[in-house]
Design a protein around this motif. Structure first.
Motif, PDB file in Angstrom:
ATOM      1  N   ALA A  83     -16.812  -4.561   3.363  1.00  0.00           N
ATOM      2  CA  ALA A  83     -17.661  -2.941   3.217  1.00  0.00           C
ATOM      3  C   ALA A  83     -17.333  -2.947   5.213  1.00  0.00           C
ATOM      4  O   ALA A  83     -16.937  -3.819   6.211  1.00  0.00           O
ATOM      5  CB  ALA A  83     -19.476  -3.285   3.910  1.00  0.00           C
ATOM      6  N   THR A  84     -17.015  -1.492   5.102  1.00  0.00           N
ATOM      7  CA  THR A  84     -16.505  -0.696   6.414  1.00  0.00           C
ATOM      8  C   THR A  84     -18.124   0.340   7.075  1.00  0.00           C
ATOM      9  O   THR A  84     -18.786   0.727   6.361  1.00  0.00           O
ATOM     10  CB  THR A  84     -16.016   0.219   6.584  1.00  0.00           C
ATOM     11  OG1 THR A  84     -14.578  -0.436   4.969  1.00  0.00           O
ATOM     12  CG2 THR A  84     -15.416   1.232   7.074  1.00  0.00           C
ATOM     13  N   VAL A  85     -18.233  -0.349   8.478  1.00  0.00           N
ATOM     14  CA  VAL A  85     -19.224   0.105   9.053  1.00  0.00           C
ATOM     15  C   VAL A  85     -18.528   1.336  10.178  1.00  0.00           C
ATOM     16  O   VAL A  85     -17.127   1.666  10.729  1.00  0.00           O
ATOM     17  CB  VAL A  85     -19.555  -0.857  10.333  1.00  0.00           C
ATOM     18  CG1 VAL A  85     -21.043   0.398  10.768  1.00  0.00           C
ATOM     19  CG2 VAL A  85     -20.261  -1.870   9.573  1.00  0.00           C
ATOM     20  N   SER A  86     -18.930   2.438  10.168  1.00  0.00           N
ATOM     21  CA  SER A  86     -18.175   4.004  10.145  1.00  0.00           C
ATOM     22  C   SER A  86     -18.926   4.305  12.086  1.00  0.00           C
ATOM     23  O   SER A  86     -20.397   2.794  12.003  1.00  0.00           O
ATOM     24  CB  SER A  86     -19.096   5.221   9.642  1.00  0.00           C
ATOM     25  OG  SER A  86     -20.537   5.448   9.387  1.00  0.00           O
ATOM     26  N   THR A  87     -18.425   4.546  12.897  1.00  0.00           N
ATOM     27  CA  THR A  87     -19.304   5.221  14.163  1.00  0.00           C
ATOM     28  C   THR A  87     -20.371   6.060  14.278  1.00  0.00           C
ATOM     29  O   THR A  87     -21.133   6.430  15.439  1.00  0.00           O
ATOM     30  CB  THR A  87     -18.173   6.519  14.980  1.00  0.00           C
ATOM     31  OG1 THR A  87     -18.047   7.445  13.151  1.00  0.00           O
ATOM     32  CG2 THR A  87     -16.812   5.237  14.789  1.00  0.00           C
ATOM     33  N   THR A  88     -21.198   6.067  12.933  1.00  0.00           N
ATOM     34  CA  THR A  88     -22.429   6.903  12.951  1.00  0.00           C
ATOM     35  C   THR A  88     -23.428   5.729  13.296  1.00  0.00           C
ATOM     36  O   THR A  88     -24.129   6.045  13.254  1.00  0.00           O
ATOM     37  CB  THR A  88     -22.556   7.547  11.507  1.00  0.00           C
ATOM     38  OG1 THR A  88     -22.098   6.532  10.328  1.00  0.00           O
ATOM     39  CG2 THR A  88     -21.468   8.595  11.342  1.00  0.00           C
TER      40      THR A  88
ATOM     41  N   ILE B 267      -3.239 -11.672   0.880  1.00  0.00           N
ATOM     42  CA  ILE B 267      -3.565 -11.756   2.106  1.00  0.00           C
ATOM     43  C   ILE B 267      -5.325 -11.053   1.896  1.00  0.00           C
ATOM     44  O   ILE B 267      -5.797 -11.415   3.654  1.00  0.00           O
ATOM     45  CB  ILE B 267      -2.550 -10.774   3.580  1.00  0.00           C
ATOM     46  CG1 ILE B 267      -2.045  -9.712   2.481  1.00  0.00           C
ATOM     47  CG2 ILE B 267      -1.429 -12.156   3.521  1.00  0.00           C
ATOM     48  CD1 ILE B 267      -1.725  -9.074   4.094  1.00  0.00           C
ATOM     49  N   ALA B 268      -5.458  -9.902   1.350  1.00  0.00           N
ATOM     50  CA  ALA B 268      -6.983  -9.782   1.710  1.00  0.00           C
ATOM     51  C   ALA B 268      -8.353 -11.238   1.173  1.00  0.00           C
ATOM     52  O   ALA B 268      -9.034 -10.659   2.138  1.00  0.00           O
ATOM     53  CB  ALA B 268      -6.967  -8.502   0.344  1.00  0.00           C
TER      54      ALA B 268
ATOM     55  N   VAL C 225      -4.737  -5.649   4.153  1.00  0.00           N
ATOM     56  CA  VAL C 225      -5.530  -4.668   4.694  1.00  0.00           C
ATOM     57  C   VAL C 225      -5.337  -3.470   5.385  1.00  0.00           C
ATOM     58  O   VAL C 225      -6.302  -2.653   4.553  1.00  0.00           O
ATOM     59  CB  VAL C 225      -7.135  -5.393   5.247  1.00  0.00           C
ATOM     60  CG1 VAL C 225      -7.982  -4.405   5.819  1.00  0.00           C
ATOM     61  CG2 VAL C 225      -7.286  -7.150   4.589  1.00  0.00           C
ATOM     62  N   GLY C 226      -4.431  -3.545   6.017  1.00  0.00           N
ATOM     63  CA  GLY C 226      -4.364  -2.733   6.679  1.00  0.00           C
ATOM     64  C   GLY C 226      -3.460  -2.809   8.178  1.00  0.00           C
ATOM     65  O   GLY C 226      -3.378  -3.581   8.441  1.00  0.00           O
ATOM     66  N   SER C 227      -2.536  -1.557   8.504  1.00  0.00           N
ATOM     67  CA  SER C 227      -1.468  -2.117   9.819  1.00  0.00           C
ATOM     68  C   SER C 227      -2.435  -2.691  10.646  1.00  0.00           C
ATOM     69  O   SER C 227      -3.305  -2.456  11.285  1.00  0.00           O
ATOM     70  CB  SER C 227      -1.078  -0.502  10.098  1.00  0.00           C
ATOM     71  OG  SER C 227      -0.383  -0.555  10.890  1.00  0.00           O
TER      72      SER C 227
ATOM     73  N   TYR D 268       0.909  -7.477  10.925  1.00  0.00           N
ATOM     74  CA  TYR D 268       2.136  -6.511   9.799  1.00  0.00           C
ATOM     75  C   TYR D 268       2.153  -4.413  10.570  1.00  0.00           C
ATOM     76  O   TYR D 268       0.664  -4.243  10.509  1.00  0.00           O
ATOM     77  CB  TYR D 268       0.420  -5.863   8.596  1.00  0.00           C
ATOM     78  CG  TYR D 268       1.160  -4.782   7.330  1.00  0.00           C
ATOM     79  CD1 TYR D 268       2.345  -5.548   6.582  1.00  0.00           C
ATOM     80  CD2 TYR D 268      -0.238  -3.771   7.043  1.00  0.00           C
ATOM     81  CE1 TYR D 268       2.575  -4.224   5.493  1.00  0.00           C
ATOM     82  CE2 TYR D 268       0.261  -3.502   5.960  1.00  0.00           C
ATOM     83  CZ  TYR D 268       1.530  -3.809   5.229  1.00  0.00           C
ATOM     84  OH  TYR D 268       1.488  -2.399   4.435  1.00  0.00           O
ATOM     85  N   ASN D 269       2.968  -4.218  10.213  1.00  0.00           N
ATOM     86  CA  ASN D 269       2.979  -3.004  10.937  1.00  0.00           C
ATOM     87  C   ASN D 269       2.934  -1.314   9.893  1.00  0.00           C
ATOM     88  O   ASN D 269       3.015  -0.279   9.843  1.00  0.00           O
ATOM     89  CB  ASN D 269       4.121  -3.068  11.110  1.00  0.00           C
ATOM     90  CG  ASN D 269       5.768  -2.710  10.541  1.00  0.00           C
ATOM     91  OD1 ASN D 269       5.718  -2.515   9.254  1.00  0.00           O
ATOM     92  ND2 ASN D 269       6.355  -2.332  11.441  1.00  0.00           N
ATOM     93  N   GLY D 270       2.221  -1.434   8.761  1.00  0.00           N
ATOM     94  CA  GLY D 270       2.149  -0.949   7.493  1.00  0.00           C
ATOM     95  C   GLY D 270       3.520  -1.216   6.563  1.00  0.00           C
ATOM     96  O   GLY D 270       3.043  -0.805   5.496  1.00  0.00           O
ATOM     97  N   SER D 271       4.662  -2.031   6.642  1.00  0.00           N
ATOM     98  CA  SER D 271       5.273  -1.517   5.812  1.00  0.00           C
ATOM     99  C   SER D 271       5.921  -3.705   6.070  1.00  0.00           C
ATOM    100  O   SER D 271       6.751  -3.325   5.010  1.00  0.00           O
ATOM    101  CB  SER D 271       6.995  -1.069   6.046  1.00  0.00           C
ATOM    102  OG  SER D 271       7.428  -0.581   7.257  1.00  0.00           O
TER     103      SER D 271
END
Length: 149
Positions: A24-29, A59-60, A82-84, A132-135
């Motif tokens: 679930a992602t919470v946005s800045t709105t 790792i997720a 999950v991401g960088s 993790y740095n993206g790669s």
């Protein structure tokens, strides 16, 4: 609101616990522009990886994990980052025999480009933390020869 949270169907609340299944992602709105604040500790439960000739690590689902080596093994590249900027940790434990080796996939980056030699003592463990740095997964810390009980 429905426009502010993606994956809200993954959220459940039983009156005392808010749980997320999946993502679930919470946005800045919603006005969330800074840090998430917790009144208590945050816990990433430790997962146990299956031992085998090649050890796989999702790792997720298990960003904090452990594996007990039953032989000389190879650690595959982690799956599903999950991401960088994601931090992950792995506790590598020698079985009751000890002297097991681990060959690290090339996506793990160590100081001086040199993969570590594991502690060889039976039932001891070595703890590794990566960012993790993206790669690549950059080692940010390690503790070795840990007595685990």
């Amino acid at each position: 609101g429905a426009n502010a949270i993606s994956g809200e169907s993954n959220l459940t609340f039983d009156g005392s616990t808010l749980a997320v299944t999946g993502a679930a992602t919470v946005s800045t709105t919603l006005g969330v522009t800074g840090n998430a604040t917790f009144s208590g500790g945050a816990l990433l439960s430790e997962g146990t990886l299956s031992d085998g000739a090649t050890v796989s690590w999702d790792i997720a689902t298990d960003p904090v994990a452990k594996v007990t080596l039953g032989g000389n093994r190879t650690l595959a590249a982690p799956s599903n980052p999950v991401g960088s900027g994601q931090f992950i940790s792995l506790l590598v434990i020698q079985d009751g025999t000890g002297s097991r080796t681990l060959t690290w996939n090339a996506v793990y980056e160590f100081k001086d480009d040199t993969a570590p030699t594991l502690t060889t003592t039976a039932s001891k463990g070595d703890l590794f933390v990566f960012r993790y740095n993206g790669s690549k997964y950059l080692e940010v810390g390690r503790n070795t020869a840990l007595t685990l009980s």
